[in-house]
Design a protein around this motif. Structure first.
Motif, PDB file in Angstrom:
ATOM      1  N   HIS A 147       0.789  -1.116   0.008  1.00  0.00           N
ATOM      2  CA  HIS A 147       0.025  -0.063  -0.186  1.00  0.00           C
ATOM      3  C   HIS A 147       0.917   1.226   0.026  1.00  0.00           C
ATOM      4  CE1 HIS A 147       0.143   1.122   4.533  1.00  0.00           C
ATOM      5  NE2 HIS A 147       1.098   0.542   4.207  1.00  0.00           N
ATOM      6  N   VAL A 148       0.166   2.580  -0.271  1.00  0.00           N
ATOM      7  CA  VAL A 148       0.854   3.669  -0.238  1.00  0.00           C
ATOM      8  C   VAL A 148      -0.221   4.361   0.614  1.00  0.00           C
ATOM      9  CG1 VAL A 148       1.393   5.728  -1.264  1.00  0.00           C
ATOM     10  CG2 VAL A 148       1.810   3.526  -2.563  1.00  0.00           C
ATOM     11  N   LEU A 149       0.490   5.045   1.722  1.00  0.00           N
ATOM     12  CA  LEU A 149      -0.210   5.889   2.923  1.00  0.00           C
ATOM     13  C   LEU A 149      -0.095   7.230   2.728  1.00  0.00           C
ATOM     14  CD1 LEU A 149      -2.185   5.763   5.317  1.00  0.00           C
ATOM     15  CD2 LEU A 149      -0.237   5.577   6.691  1.00  0.00           C
ATOM     16  N   VAL A 150      -1.103   7.991   2.477  1.00  0.00           N
ATOM     17  CA  VAL A 150      -0.940   9.548   2.245  1.00  0.00           C
ATOM     18  C   VAL A 150      -2.010  10.268   2.874  1.00  0.00           C
ATOM     19  CG1 VAL A 150      -0.135   9.307  -0.177  1.00  0.00           C
ATOM     20  CG2 VAL A 150      -2.468   9.433   0.189  1.00  0.00           C
ATOM     21  N   ALA A 173       5.627   4.258  -3.537  1.00  0.00           N
ATOM     22  CA  ALA A 173       5.408   4.330  -2.187  1.00  0.00           C
ATOM     23  C   ALA A 173       6.516   5.224  -1.660  1.00  0.00           C
ATOM     24  CB  ALA A 173       5.530   2.892  -1.589  1.00  0.00           C
ATOM     25  N   TYR A 176       5.891   8.891  -2.012  1.00  0.00           N
ATOM     26  CA  TYR A 176       4.529   9.667  -1.389  1.00  0.00           C
ATOM     27  C   TYR A 176       4.070   9.013  -0.052  1.00  0.00           C
ATOM     28  CZ  TYR A 176       3.214  11.424  -6.204  1.00  0.00           C
ATOM     29  OH  TYR A 176       3.052  12.178  -7.330  1.00  0.00           O
ATOM     30  N   SER A 177       4.459   7.951   0.273  1.00  0.00           N
ATOM     31  CA  SER A 177       3.825   7.389   1.791  1.00  0.00           C
ATOM     32  C   SER A 177       4.410   8.177   2.873  1.00  0.00           C
ATOM     33  CB  SER A 177       4.221   5.971   1.750  1.00  0.00           C
ATOM     34  OG  SER A 177       3.851   5.312   2.688  1.00  0.00           O
ATOM     35  N   THR A 178       3.608   8.326   3.744  1.00  0.00           N
ATOM     36  CA  THR A 178       3.520   8.993   5.089  1.00  0.00           C
ATOM     37  C   THR A 178       4.190   8.040   6.182  1.00  0.00           C
ATOM     38  OG1 THR A 178       1.478   8.941   5.816  1.00  0.00           O
ATOM     39  CG2 THR A 178       2.178  10.997   4.602  1.00  0.00           C
ATOM     40  N   GLU A 179       4.220   6.734   5.653  1.00  0.00           N
ATOM     41  CA  GLU A 179       4.658   5.507   6.570  1.00  0.00           C
ATOM     42  C   GLU A 179       6.218   5.621   6.425  1.00  0.00           C
ATOM     43  OE1 GLU A 179       3.508   1.009   7.095  1.00  0.00           O
ATOM     44  OE2 GLU A 179       3.675   1.653   5.110  1.00  0.00           O
ATOM     45  N   ALA A 182       8.157   2.773   4.770  1.00  0.00           N
ATOM     46  CA  ALA A 182       7.960   2.607   3.384  1.00  0.00           C
ATOM     47  C   ALA A 182       9.297   3.142   2.540  1.00  0.00           C
ATOM     48  CB  ALA A 182       6.720   3.762   2.620  1.00  0.00           C
ATOM     49  N   GLY A 187       6.286  -0.189   0.692  1.00  0.00           N
ATOM     50  CA  GLY A 187       4.838  -0.200   0.856  1.00  0.00           C
ATOM     51  C   GLY A 187       4.328  -1.789   1.157  1.00  0.00           C
ATOM     52  N   HIS A 224      -5.224   4.892   2.183  1.00  0.00           N
ATOM     53  CA  HIS A 224      -4.575   4.072   1.537  1.00  0.00           C
ATOM     54  C   HIS A 224      -4.875   3.559   0.146  1.00  0.00           C
ATOM     55  CE1 HIS A 224      -3.469   2.610   5.755  1.00  0.00           C
ATOM     56  NE2 HIS A 224      -4.694   3.113   5.824  1.00  0.00           N
TER      57      HIS A 224
END
Length: 312
Positions: A147-150, A173, A176-179, A182, A187, A224
């Motif tokens: 996943h990609v979390l934003v 991922a 962009y991802s805030t995790e 990642a 991701g 997500h």
């Protein structure tokens, strides 16, 4: 991996210090490094580490001792959890160790303390056979997903468009991802069954066909964009899975807030006598946690007296 271990134990350096203390001799003047510009003794290292993470290290070591005195966690259980984590994360396991600053040995110490705390949490929790059987049916199927979390839906839609245009998932991922994970995992979440993730995420993920990019899915963590890469049916029998499922159900029911008072009581019963003046207040917050929990409960005799006075 869902872990219940107290946040103070997340410092790999603290765990490493504990491992170091287990192996070093009692001779504090022992030279552990020599050079043309001077030597470093075991005591030099101890004092330096004590100044930076001394309280945390002492808390960890003492909590592990009092929990270990009451609850039984075997090397076999620790190794089994390590194996499960490796299987879940696959090639990303080594990335996790590097990201958190663990060695495999310090990670095993983290797992042992986590398992001890879980044992304390669930000792009084009851689950029925029917609940365990229902959970077995619910977790027969697993998925491998990423996943990609934003933070917002607009960005999530942009991510979805880029992925559907053929851009590499891991690179998107990382961009962009805030995790934080990642940046190393791209991701990837590995294999998991139902009950492992946030409900909104899980519902959407299990409904997806493999290699399909989801619409933005909102959870308490943000938005997500999910892709399921594979699905499988768990082959383990009910008898093989029962103990694991029972434990997980108990952890779900357990009151996390009850852990600190339990640890506090164990520390008080152990009558810890701290000889090092620099560390004499290291356990105060844990001892106070037990006092705070006790102050919220009215003693039975006092409660009866109050009731009697009210009836008058």
């Amino acid at each position: 991996m869902k872990k219940t271990v107290l946040s103070l134990t997340l410092a790999a350096s603290v765990l490493a210090l504990g491992a170091c203390n287990d192996n070093e001799s009692a001779d504090s003047s022992k030279v552990i490094a020599s050079s043309k510009v001077g030597d470093i003794t075991q005591n030099d290292l101890y004092e330096e580490m004590k100044a930076s993470i001394g309280d945390q290290a002492f808390q960890l070591l003492m909590i592990e001792k009092v929990l270990d005195s009451k609850y039984d966690v075997t090397d076999k259980q620790v190794d089994a959890q390590l194996k499960a984590d490796k299987e879940q994360l696959g090639e990303n396991f080594e990335t996790l160790l590097a990201q958190q600053g663990y060695t495999e040995e310090s990670y095993k110490k983290y797992l042992r303390l986590n398992l001890l705390q879980e044992a304390a949490l669930i000792e009084d929790v009851e689950v029925s056979e029917d609940e365990i059987k229902a959970e077995y049916e619910n977790t027969k199927n697993e998925i491998n997903a990423r996943h990609v979390l934003v933070e917002d839906e607009e960005t999530a839609k942009k991510v979805k468009a880029e992925l559907e245009s053929g851009k590499d998932f891991a690179e998107v991922a990382k961009a962009y991802s805030t995790e934080p994970a990642a940046q190393q995992s791209g991701g990837e979440l590995g294999w998991f069954g139902k009950g492992a993730m946030a409900a909104e995420f899980e519902e959407a993920a299990f409904a997806l066909e493999p290699n399909v990019i989801s619409e933005p899915v909102q959870s308490s963590f943000g938005f997500h964009v999910i892709e399921v890469t594979d699905k499988r049916e768990v082959k383990e029998s009910y008898d093989d899975k029962k103990a694991e499922l029972e434990k997980n159900l108990k952890l779900e029911k357990a009151d996390q807030a009850a852990l600190l008072p339990k640890i506090s009581k164990l520390l008080k019963d152990a009558k810890v006598d701290i000889k090092d003046k620099d560390l004499e207040k290291a356990l105060d917050e844990f001892l106070a946690a037990g006092d705070a929990a006790g102050s919220t409960e009215q003693p039975a005799a006092e409660e009866d007296a109050t009731t009697e006075e009210t009836e008058k």
